[in-house]
Design a protein around this motif. Sequence first.
Motif, PDB file in Angstrom:
ATOM      1  N   CYS A  22      24.236  10.250 -34.794  1.00  0.00           N
ATOM      2  CA  CYS A  22      23.136  10.008 -35.714  1.00  0.00           C
ATOM      3  C   CYS A  22      21.829   9.917 -34.934  1.00  0.00           C
ATOM      4  CB  CYS A  22      23.398   8.689 -36.454  1.00  0.00           C
ATOM      5  SG  CYS A  22      22.198   8.312 -37.717  1.00  0.00           S
ATOM      6  N   LYS A  23      20.758  10.454 -35.520  1.00  0.00           N
ATOM      7  CA  LYS A  23      19.442  10.291 -34.923  1.00  0.00           C
ATOM      8  C   LYS A  23      19.048   8.816 -34.994  1.00  0.00           C
ATOM      9  CE  LYS A  23      17.793  14.827 -36.356  1.00  0.00           C
ATOM     10  NZ  LYS A  23      16.757  15.552 -37.102  1.00  0.00           N
ATOM     11  N   ARG A  24      18.120   8.410 -34.150  1.00  0.00           N
ATOM     12  CA  ARG A  24      17.583   7.048 -34.175  1.00  0.00           C
ATOM     13  C   ARG A  24      16.488   7.030 -35.243  1.00  0.00           C
ATOM     14  NH1 ARG A  24      17.694   3.531 -29.761  1.00  0.00           N
ATOM     15  NH2 ARG A  24      18.233   5.333 -28.503  1.00  0.00           N
ATOM     16  N   PHE A  25      16.742   6.306 -36.331  1.00  0.00           N
ATOM     17  CA  PHE A  25      15.766   6.303 -37.420  1.00  0.00           C
ATOM     18  C   PHE A  25      15.727   4.953 -38.108  1.00  0.00           C
ATOM     19  CE2 PHE A  25      19.702   7.150 -39.602  1.00  0.00           C
ATOM     20  CZ  PHE A  25      19.542   6.658 -40.891  1.00  0.00           C
ATOM     21  N   ALA A  26      14.685   4.768 -38.903  1.00  0.00           N
ATOM     22  CA  ALA A  26      14.551   3.554 -39.713  1.00  0.00           C
ATOM     23  C   ALA A  26      14.038   3.972 -41.083  1.00  0.00           C
ATOM     24  CB  ALA A  26      13.595   2.577 -39.063  1.00  0.00           C
ATOM     25  N   ILE A  27      14.490   3.250 -42.089  1.00  0.00           N
ATOM     26  CA  ILE A  27      14.071   3.504 -43.468  1.00  0.00           C
ATOM     27  C   ILE A  27      13.432   2.243 -44.026  1.00  0.00           C
ATOM     28  CG2 ILE A  27      14.887   3.950 -45.824  1.00  0.00           C
ATOM     29  CD1 ILE A  27      17.117   5.631 -44.644  1.00  0.00           C
ATOM     30  N   GLY A  76      12.265  13.598 -29.762  1.00  0.00           N
ATOM     31  CA  GLY A  76      11.314  14.514 -29.159  1.00  0.00           C
ATOM     32  C   GLY A  76      12.027  15.781 -28.771  1.00  0.00           C
ATOM     33  N   PRO A  77      11.279  16.828 -28.423  1.00  0.00           N
ATOM     34  CA  PRO A  77      11.898  18.115 -28.085  1.00  0.00           C
ATOM     35  C   PRO A  77      12.965  18.012 -26.992  1.00  0.00           C
ATOM     36  CG  PRO A  77       9.517  18.335 -28.189  1.00  0.00           C
ATOM     37  CD  PRO A  77       9.830  16.866 -28.311  1.00  0.00           C
ATOM     38  N   ASP A  78      12.711  17.208 -25.975  1.00  0.00           N
ATOM     39  CA  ASP A  78      13.679  17.039 -24.890  1.00  0.00           C
ATOM     40  C   ASP A  78      14.355  15.675 -24.937  1.00  0.00           C
ATOM     41  OD1 ASP A  78      13.229  19.586 -23.786  1.00  0.00           O
ATOM     42  OD2 ASP A  78      11.421  18.855 -22.774  1.00  0.00           O
ATOM     43  N   ASP A  79      14.186  14.976 -26.056  1.00  0.00           N
ATOM     44  CA  ASP A  79      14.751  13.629 -26.222  1.00  0.00           C
ATOM     45  C   ASP A  79      15.283  13.496 -27.649  1.00  0.00           C
ATOM     46  OD1 ASP A  79      15.412  10.953 -25.844  1.00  0.00           O
ATOM     47  OD2 ASP A  79      13.372  10.247 -26.224  1.00  0.00           O
ATOM     48  N   PRO A  80      16.368  14.218 -27.963  1.00  0.00           N
ATOM     49  CA  PRO A  80      16.856  14.243 -29.339  1.00  0.00           C
ATOM     50  C   PRO A  80      17.361  12.894 -29.848  1.00  0.00           C
ATOM     51  CG  PRO A  80      18.485  15.202 -27.876  1.00  0.00           C
ATOM     52  CD  PRO A  80      17.234  14.990 -27.058  1.00  0.00           C
ATOM     53  N   ALA A  81      17.694  11.991 -28.942  1.00  0.00           N
ATOM     54  CA  ALA A  81      18.197  10.681 -29.353  1.00  0.00           C
ATOM     55  C   ALA A  81      17.094   9.631 -29.413  1.00  0.00           C
ATOM     56  CB  ALA A  81      19.293  10.219 -28.405  1.00  0.00           C
ATOM     57  N   GLY A  82      15.900   9.990 -28.973  1.00  0.00           N
ATOM     58  CA  GLY A  82      14.821   9.017 -28.951  1.00  0.00           C
ATOM     59  C   GLY A  82      15.023   7.938 -27.907  1.00  0.00           C
ATOM     60  N   THR A  98      21.329  17.591 -34.173  1.00  0.00           N
ATOM     61  CA  THR A  98      21.754  18.980 -34.035  1.00  0.00           C
ATOM     62  C   THR A  98      21.353  19.596 -32.689  1.00  0.00           C
ATOM     63  OG1 THR A  98      19.744  19.717 -35.161  1.00  0.00           O
ATOM     64  CG2 THR A  98      21.715  19.395 -36.520  1.00  0.00           C
ATOM     65  N   HIS A  99      20.651  18.859 -31.878  1.00  0.00           N
ATOM     66  CA  HIS A  99      20.257  19.329 -30.552  1.00  0.00           C
ATOM     67  C   HIS A  99      21.526  19.614 -29.741  1.00  0.00           C
ATOM     68  CE1 HIS A  99      18.692  19.098 -26.438  1.00  0.00           C
ATOM     69  NE2 HIS A  99      17.494  19.352 -26.961  1.00  0.00           N
ATOM     70  N   PRO A 100      21.551  20.680 -28.935  1.00  0.00           N
ATOM     71  CA  PRO A 100      22.767  21.025 -28.189  1.00  0.00           C
ATOM     72  C   PRO A 100      23.108  20.063 -27.049  1.00  0.00           C
ATOM     73  CG  PRO A 100      20.989  22.519 -27.592  1.00  0.00           C
ATOM     74  CD  PRO A 100      20.491  21.672 -28.745  1.00  0.00           C
ATOM     75  N   GLY A 101      22.196  19.199 -26.659  1.00  0.00           N
ATOM     76  CA  GLY A 101      22.447  18.303 -25.529  1.00  0.00           C
ATOM     77  C   GLY A 101      23.620  17.361 -25.717  1.00  0.00           C
ATOM     78  N   PRO A 144      11.816   5.208 -28.200  1.00  0.00           N
ATOM     79  CA  PRO A 144      12.293   4.852 -29.531  1.00  0.00           C
ATOM     80  C   PRO A 144      11.247   4.144 -30.384  1.00  0.00           C
ATOM     81  CG  PRO A 144      13.051   3.239 -27.970  1.00  0.00           C
ATOM     82  CD  PRO A 144      12.308   4.301 -27.181  1.00  0.00           C
ATOM     83  N   SER A 145      10.013   4.037 -29.891  1.00  0.00           N
ATOM     84  CA  SER A 145       9.004   3.172 -30.508  1.00  0.00           C
ATOM     85  C   SER A 145       8.743   3.449 -31.986  1.00  0.00           C
ATOM     86  CB  SER A 145       7.694   3.240 -29.720  1.00  0.00           C
ATOM     87  OG  SER A 145       7.187   4.566 -29.722  1.00  0.00           O
ATOM     88  N   ALA A 146       8.854   4.685 -32.435  1.00  0.00           N
ATOM     89  CA  ALA A 146       8.551   5.001 -33.836  1.00  0.00           C
ATOM     90  C   ALA A 146       9.455   4.277 -34.814  1.00  0.00           C
ATOM     91  CB  ALA A 146       8.640   6.509 -34.072  1.00  0.00           C
TER      92      ALA A 146
END
Length: 93
Positions: free
Chosen positions: A47-52, A67-73, A34-37, A77-79
């Motif tokens: 889609c956000k970069r995520f893992a389940i 992150g605040p200035d890195d909405p795509a990770g 949802t970040h405007p960037g 992306p380490s997390a």
Amino acid sequence: MQAWAKDQGIEGSMVTFFADPAAELTKALGMEMTHPGPPSVGIIGRCKRFAIYAVDEEIKAVVVSEGPDDPAGDNDPSASLAPAMLEVVKNSS
């Protein structure tokens, strides 16, 4: 998705890639960026970069790389990468 799996050398492994062309799963999981960037440069519904981590159809953990200035990770992306997810699995047992 098959070509991507082949390119990544995981074809036939326990890893499964899923496509979400209409972003139905992305939205259902609350993972739409949802970040405007991204929309400002024409990327809509990313889609956000995520893992389940899930066991027997039960979600045990969800991690998001953003992150605040890195909405795509993209910068960190380490997390949601394999080493961090292995730690999540170890700590969930």
